[in-house]
Motif scaffolding. Structure first.
Motif, PDB file in Angstrom:
ATOM      1  N   GLY A  55      53.803  29.950  14.118  1.00  0.00           N
ATOM      2  CA  GLY A  55      52.568  29.841  14.885  1.00  0.00           C
ATOM      3  C   GLY A  55      52.346  28.462  15.477  1.00  0.00           C
ATOM      4  N   LEU A  56      53.432  27.716  15.641  1.00  0.00           N
ATOM      5  CA  LEU A  56      53.277  26.338  16.107  1.00  0.00           C
ATOM      6  C   LEU A  56      53.464  26.192  17.611  1.00  0.00           C
ATOM      7  CD1 LEU A  56      54.971  23.481  14.023  1.00  0.00           C
ATOM      8  CD2 LEU A  56      52.778  23.439  15.211  1.00  0.00           C
ATOM      9  N   LEU A  57      53.862  27.276  18.269  1.00  0.00           N
ATOM     10  CA  LEU A  57      54.283  27.139  19.661  1.00  0.00           C
ATOM     11  C   LEU A  57      53.094  26.907  20.587  1.00  0.00           C
ATOM     12  CD1 LEU A  57      57.049  27.240  21.030  1.00  0.00           C
ATOM     13  CD2 LEU A  57      56.534  29.578  21.677  1.00  0.00           C
ATOM     14  N   ALA A 112      55.872  19.752   6.444  1.00  0.00           N
ATOM     15  CA  ALA A 112      56.613  20.932   5.990  1.00  0.00           C
ATOM     16  C   ALA A 112      57.169  21.685   7.193  1.00  0.00           C
ATOM     17  CB  ALA A 112      55.707  21.828   5.165  1.00  0.00           C
ATOM     18  N   LYS A 113      56.354  21.836   8.221  1.00  0.00           N
ATOM     19  CA  LYS A 113      56.813  22.550   9.411  1.00  0.00           C
ATOM     20  C   LYS A 113      57.938  21.779  10.087  1.00  0.00           C
ATOM     21  CE  LYS A 113      52.638  25.135  10.415  1.00  0.00           C
ATOM     22  NZ  LYS A 113      53.193  26.482  10.252  1.00  0.00           N
ATOM     23  N   LEU A 114      57.756  20.466  10.161  1.00  0.00           N
ATOM     24  CA  LEU A 114      58.764  19.644  10.825  1.00  0.00           C
ATOM     25  C   LEU A 114      60.105  19.757  10.101  1.00  0.00           C
ATOM     26  CD1 LEU A 114      59.106  17.739  13.183  1.00  0.00           C
ATOM     27  CD2 LEU A 114      58.658  15.847  11.631  1.00  0.00           C
ATOM     28  N   ALA A 115      60.045  19.826   8.782  1.00  0.00           N
ATOM     29  CA  ALA A 115      61.279  19.897   7.990  1.00  0.00           C
ATOM     30  C   ALA A 115      62.088  21.136   8.367  1.00  0.00           C
ATOM     31  CB  ALA A 115      60.944  19.906   6.504  1.00  0.00           C
ATOM     32  N   GLY A 116      61.406  22.185   8.800  1.00  0.00           N
ATOM     33  CA  GLY A 116      62.113  23.407   9.153  1.00  0.00           C
ATOM     34  C   GLY A 116      62.557  23.463  10.588  1.00  0.00           C
ATOM     35  N   VAL A 117      62.153  22.493  11.380  1.00  0.00           N
ATOM     36  CA  VAL A 117      62.471  22.512  12.803  1.00  0.00           C
ATOM     37  C   VAL A 117      63.876  21.952  13.008  1.00  0.00           C
ATOM     38  CG1 VAL A 117      61.893  21.491  15.041  1.00  0.00           C
ATOM     39  CG2 VAL A 117      60.079  22.347  13.545  1.00  0.00           C
ATOM     40  N   VAL A 118      64.641  22.636  13.822  1.00  0.00           N
ATOM     41  CA  VAL A 118      65.996  22.175  14.113  1.00  0.00           C
ATOM     42  C   VAL A 118      65.930  20.873  14.905  1.00  0.00           C
ATOM     43  CG1 VAL A 118      68.110  22.730  15.344  1.00  0.00           C
ATOM     44  CG2 VAL A 118      66.852  24.519  14.146  1.00  0.00           C
ATOM     45  N   GLN A 119      66.687  19.891  14.464  1.00  0.00           N
ATOM     46  CA  GLN A 119      66.708  18.630  15.181  1.00  0.00           C
ATOM     47  C   GLN A 119      67.823  18.622  16.203  1.00  0.00           C
ATOM     48  OE1 GLN A 119      66.662  15.295  12.577  1.00  0.00           O
ATOM     49  NE2 GLN A 119      64.955  16.106  11.402  1.00  0.00           N
ATOM     50  N   GLY A 120      67.676  17.767  17.178  1.00  0.00           N
ATOM     51  CA  GLY A 120      68.596  17.757  18.308  1.00  0.00           C
ATOM     52  C   GLY A 120      69.893  17.021  18.052  1.00  0.00           C
ATOM     53  N   ALA A 121      70.461  16.535  19.134  1.00  0.00           N
ATOM     54  CA  ALA A 121      71.791  15.941  19.129  1.00  0.00           C
ATOM     55  C   ALA A 121      71.975  14.921  18.013  1.00  0.00           C
ATOM     56  CB  ALA A 121      72.023  15.270  20.477  1.00  0.00           C
ATOM     57  N   GLU A 178      64.324  20.242  22.933  1.00  0.00           N
ATOM     58  CA  GLU A 178      65.008  19.998  21.676  1.00  0.00           C
ATOM     59  C   GLU A 178      64.118  19.166  20.783  1.00  0.00           C
ATOM     60  OE1 GLU A 178      68.942  18.477  22.423  1.00  0.00           O
ATOM     61  OE2 GLU A 178      68.652  19.189  24.462  1.00  0.00           O
ATOM     62  N   GLU A 179      64.381  19.296  19.537  1.00  0.00           N
ATOM     63  CA  GLU A 179      63.633  18.463  18.603  1.00  0.00           C
ATOM     64  C   GLU A 179      64.520  17.304  18.180  1.00  0.00           C
ATOM     65  OE1 GLU A 179      60.106  17.729  16.594  1.00  0.00           O
ATOM     66  OE2 GLU A 179      60.525  19.675  17.487  1.00  0.00           O
ATOM     67  N   ARG A 180      64.081  16.116  18.448  1.00  0.00           N
ATOM     68  CA  ARG A 180      64.861  14.955  18.047  1.00  0.00           C
ATOM     69  C   ARG A 180      63.894  13.915  17.530  1.00  0.00           C
ATOM     70  NH1 ARG A 180      67.452  14.334  23.704  1.00  0.00           N
ATOM     71  NH2 ARG A 180      68.637  16.243  23.784  1.00  0.00           N
ATOM     72  N   ILE A 181      64.380  13.099  16.667  1.00  0.00           N
ATOM     73  CA  ILE A 181      63.530  12.029  16.192  1.00  0.00           C
ATOM     74  C   ILE A 181      63.992  10.728  16.816  1.00  0.00           C
ATOM     75  CG2 ILE A 181      62.757  10.761  14.180  1.00  0.00           C
ATOM     76  CD1 ILE A 181      62.831  13.322  12.629  1.00  0.00           C
ATOM     77  N   TYR A 182      63.106  10.103  17.496  1.00  0.00           N
ATOM     78  CA  TYR A 182      63.393   8.829  18.115  1.00  0.00           C
ATOM     79  C   TYR A 182      62.522   7.768  17.501  1.00  0.00           C
ATOM     80  CZ  TYR A 182      65.961  11.163  21.693  1.00  0.00           C
ATOM     81  OH  TYR A 182      66.876  11.894  22.346  1.00  0.00           O
ATOM     82  N   ARG A 183      63.048   6.583  17.475  1.00  0.00           N
ATOM     83  CA  ARG A 183      62.186   5.471  17.137  1.00  0.00           C
ATOM     84  C   ARG A 183      61.581   4.967  18.427  1.00  0.00           C
ATOM     85  NH1 ARG A 183      66.203   1.931  13.714  1.00  0.00           N
ATOM     86  NH2 ARG A 183      67.705   3.570  14.051  1.00  0.00           N
ATOM     87  N   TYR A 189      55.972  16.512  17.343  1.00  0.00           N
ATOM     88  CA  TYR A 189      55.682  17.294  16.143  1.00  0.00           C
ATOM     89  C   TYR A 189      55.605  18.792  16.454  1.00  0.00           C
ATOM     90  CZ  TYR A 189      54.882  14.126  12.170  1.00  0.00           C
ATOM     91  OH  TYR A 189      55.033  13.268  11.106  1.00  0.00           O
ATOM     92  N   GLY A 190      56.428  19.228  17.403  1.00  0.00           N
ATOM     93  CA  GLY A 190      56.497  20.665  17.656  1.00  0.00           C
ATOM     94  C   GLY A 190      55.304  21.254  18.371  1.00  0.00           C
ATOM     95  N   GLN A 191      54.513  20.434  19.013  1.00  0.00           N
ATOM     96  CA  GLN A 191      53.416  20.982  19.819  1.00  0.00           C
ATOM     97  C   GLN A 191      53.242  20.168  21.092  1.00  0.00           C
ATOM     98  OE1 GLN A 191      49.899  20.743  17.414  1.00  0.00           O
ATOM     99  NE2 GLN A 191      49.724  18.565  17.677  1.00  0.00           N
ATOM    100  N   ASP A 192      52.479  20.712  22.023  1.00  0.00           N
ATOM    101  CA  ASP A 192      52.264  20.013  23.290  1.00  0.00           C
ATOM    102  C   ASP A 192      51.722  18.610  23.046  1.00  0.00           C
ATOM    103  OD1 ASP A 192      53.010  22.334  24.493  1.00  0.00           O
ATOM    104  OD2 ASP A 192      51.022  22.854  25.256  1.00  0.00           O
TER     105      ASP A 192
END
Ligand SMILES: Nc1nc2c(c(=O)[nH]1)N[C@H]1C(S)=C(S)[C@@H](COP(=O)(O)O)O[C@H]1N2
Ligand SMILES: [Mo]
Length: 313
Positions: A31-33, A48-57, A126-131, A209-212
């Protein structure tokens, strides 16, 4: 040190439709979309939600703990809404982000105005974590949702003569209470060299964080240039122009000796008024040593081969 050139990064690492689909399925299931209400979730629920989100490259990931959603969305720089860090969160809601268009023109074969809906369709998110760091000596780790800006630029077919990209951001004198003050030469402008803009780490960003994106973070679309100081990452973009001349930028116009065109994160080049050797990560107490190119030297170092980074600050 191994310099990882953009050409060495396989396209499959950059955009994988399978990853995209898995992530969208996950977000839909949870329900995060694209629902604004997710902003009300607790930090624990978000984590918790972020932990389940696929991360990018993998090449672009950092393993650092993400900064709290609350901090990312309440400690901002967006001078059109006030110069204090808490003001954008309070005031930016006044900006209407639909309908929204981004015009891409200048030195290209197919100039075009894109509706935001078409930009969102351009590429899997894509989900990626950037600094992301800011010139003030603080940093955050932000799980951005974005895709390489190069995908949008490819649509307009840049000419061989184009050397730079200029970004112009929204100027709405009614909605933006901060533009009464001529602190910067509004509208806010930024620029990149074309090869920097085409680098797969330069993201056209629509969420975190998976939302707009919330308005204070630059909704509906901003860039993120993770190896540069924060001000290079222009928010709420309305116009992208290809040019053969180095664009003048809002901060460079305001103080040329303090804010250069490149503004690559570099612990060895001090700001005239403070050291840039260390930073405080929001949520931490002890200072960290700042890394060259914000830790992305392997990916972007080759863009600056042979350049004097003290001169080209
Ligand atoms: N239009 C616009 N974009 C902007 C700014 C601004 O004042 N106006 N501030 C910049 C600065 S100084 C920083 S540090 C980053 C902050 O982004 P964040 O609030 O999403 O962390 O946005 C950049 N983009
Ligand atoms: Mo900044």
């Amino acid at each position: 040190m191994l310099i990882r050139r953009p050409a060495d990064i396989a396209p499959s690492e950059i955009t994988s439709p399978a990853l995209y689909k898995r992530r969208r399925d996950f977000l839909r299931a949870s329900g995060l979309l694209a629902i604004g209400g997710a902003a009300l979730l607790s930090e624990d629920a978000l984590a918790a939600k972020l932990a389940g989100v696929v991360q990018g490259a993998p090449a672009f990931r950092v393993s650092d703990t993400p900064t709290k959603f609350k901090d990312i969305t309440t400690y901002n720089n967006y001078y059109e809404f006030g110069v204090n860090k808490d003001e954008p969160a309070e005031n930016a809601g006044a900006l209407k982000t639909r309908p929204w268009t981004v015009t891409v023109d200048g030195m290209c074969a197919k100039p075009r105005t894109f509706a935001i809906e078409d930009i969102l369709k351009l590429a899997p998110i894509e989900e990626r974590i950037y600094r992301m760091r800011c010139v003030e000596g603080w940093s955050m780790v932000i799980p951005w949702d974005g895709f390489p800006l190069s995908k949008l630029l490819a649509q307009v077919e840049p000419l061989g003569s184009a050397k730079f990209v200029e970004f112009t951001t929204a100027l709405d004198r009614k909605a933006m209470n901060g533009v009464r003050y001529e602190i910067l030469d509004w509208p806010y402008r930024e620029g990149l060299r074309l090869d920097e803009a085409m680098h797969p780490l330069t993201l056209l960003t629509v969420g975190l964080y998976g939302q707009d994106l919330l308005n204070q973070n630059g909704a509906p679309v901003r860039i993120v240039v993770p190896w540069k100081y924060g001000f290079k990452s222009a928010k709420s973009i309305v116009h992208i122009r290809l040019t053969d001349t180095m664009p003048s930028t809002a901060w460079n116009k305001a103080a040329a000796n303090e804010y250069g065109f490149y503004s690559n994160v570099n612990p060895d080049v001090d700001h005239p008024r403070w050291s840039q050797a260390t930073e405080r990560r929001i949520g931490e107490f002890a200072k960290r040593k700042t890394l060259l190119f914000n830790g992305y030297a392997d990916q972007v170092g080759s863009l600056y081969a042979g350049m004097d980074l003290k001169k080209n600050f």
